[in-house]
Design a protein around this motif. Structure first.
Motif, PDB file in Angstrom:
ATOM      1  N   GLN A  80       0.830  -1.202   0.000  1.00  0.00           N
ATOM      2  CA  GLN A  80       0.000   0.000   0.000  1.00  0.00           C
ATOM      3  C   GLN A  80       0.863   1.249   0.000  1.00  0.00           C
ATOM      4  O   GLN A  80       1.921   1.283   0.612  1.00  0.00           O
ATOM      5  N   ASP A  82       1.476   4.431   1.541  1.00  0.00           N
ATOM      6  CA  ASP A  82       1.151   5.078   2.817  1.00  0.00           C
ATOM      7  C   ASP A  82       1.446   6.574   2.798  1.00  0.00           C
ATOM      8  O   ASP A  82       1.581   7.201   3.843  1.00  0.00           O
ATOM      9  N   HIS A  89       1.682  -4.824   3.585  1.00  0.00           N
ATOM     10  CA  HIS A  89       0.593  -4.916   4.558  1.00  0.00           C
ATOM     11  C   HIS A  89       0.077  -6.347   4.587  1.00  0.00           C
ATOM     12  O   HIS A  89       0.301  -7.114   3.661  1.00  0.00           O
ATOM     13  N   THR A  91      -3.634  -8.611   5.874  1.00  0.00           N
ATOM     14  CA  THR A  91      -5.041  -8.475   6.239  1.00  0.00           C
ATOM     15  C   THR A  91      -5.435  -9.640   7.137  1.00  0.00           C
ATOM     16  O   THR A  91      -5.109 -10.793   6.843  1.00  0.00           O
ATOM     17  N   CYS A 102      -6.363  -4.347   8.313  1.00  0.00           N
ATOM     18  CA  CYS A 102      -5.224  -4.286   7.404  1.00  0.00           C
ATOM     19  C   CYS A 102      -4.106  -3.526   8.111  1.00  0.00           C
ATOM     20  O   CYS A 102      -4.311  -2.396   8.557  1.00  0.00           O
ATOM     21  N   PRO A 104       0.290  -2.588   8.512  1.00  0.00           N
ATOM     22  CA  PRO A 104       1.609  -2.535   7.880  1.00  0.00           C
ATOM     23  C   PRO A 104       2.548  -3.563   8.496  1.00  0.00           C
ATOM     24  O   PRO A 104       2.390  -3.964   9.659  1.00  0.00           O
ATOM     25  N   SER A 111       4.229 -10.121   4.995  1.00  0.00           N
ATOM     26  CA  SER A 111       2.891  -9.949   4.446  1.00  0.00           C
ATOM     27  C   SER A 111       2.310 -11.294   4.008  1.00  0.00           C
ATOM     28  O   SER A 111       1.166 -11.619   4.310  1.00  0.00           O
TER      29      SER A 111
END
Length: 117
Positions: A80, A82, A89, A91, A102, A104, A111
């Protein structure tokens, strides 16, 4: 870029391999610039971008990338924007106390490892 232009562009990216040949065909845009940075990040962290594809850009500045040779939904990660940098990131299924799911993380591998959905 207008919303319509953005929507037209993402269909030229989604589902495409991140190899040099495919990347060269991407239209010039912020998304192509970000994908180029993601490819560099992948190489720096020991991933071969030639065997990954850009699965989805669900919203501007969010990129889901997956291993092209595995079953869909396995070996994928999220990057993402930022504001200052592109950041991996992950989830989770459950939301935190603020309603977010979600978060970082430091690396692409983290990730992949922490991705729940």
């Amino acid at each position: 870029m207008t919303r319509e232009e953005y929507l037209q562009h993402i269909h030229k990216f989604e589902g495409k391999l991140l190899d040099k040949e495919s990347f060269a065909k991407f239209p010039e845009s912020k998304e192509k610039e970000d994908i180029g940075k993601i490819v560099v990040m992948m190489k720096e962290q020991g991933f071969n971008p030639d065997v990954y594809r850009l699965d989805e850009i669900p919203i501007k500045g969010v990129y889901y990338v997956e291993l092209a040779v595995s079953e869909r939904g396995i070996d994928y990660f999220s990057i993402q924007d930022d504001g200052d940098a592109l950041v991996p990131h992950y989830t989770t299924i459950k939301h935190d106390e603020n309603g977010y799911n979600c978060f970082p993380c430091a690396t692409i591998q983290e990730s992949i490892d922490k991705m729940e959905c």
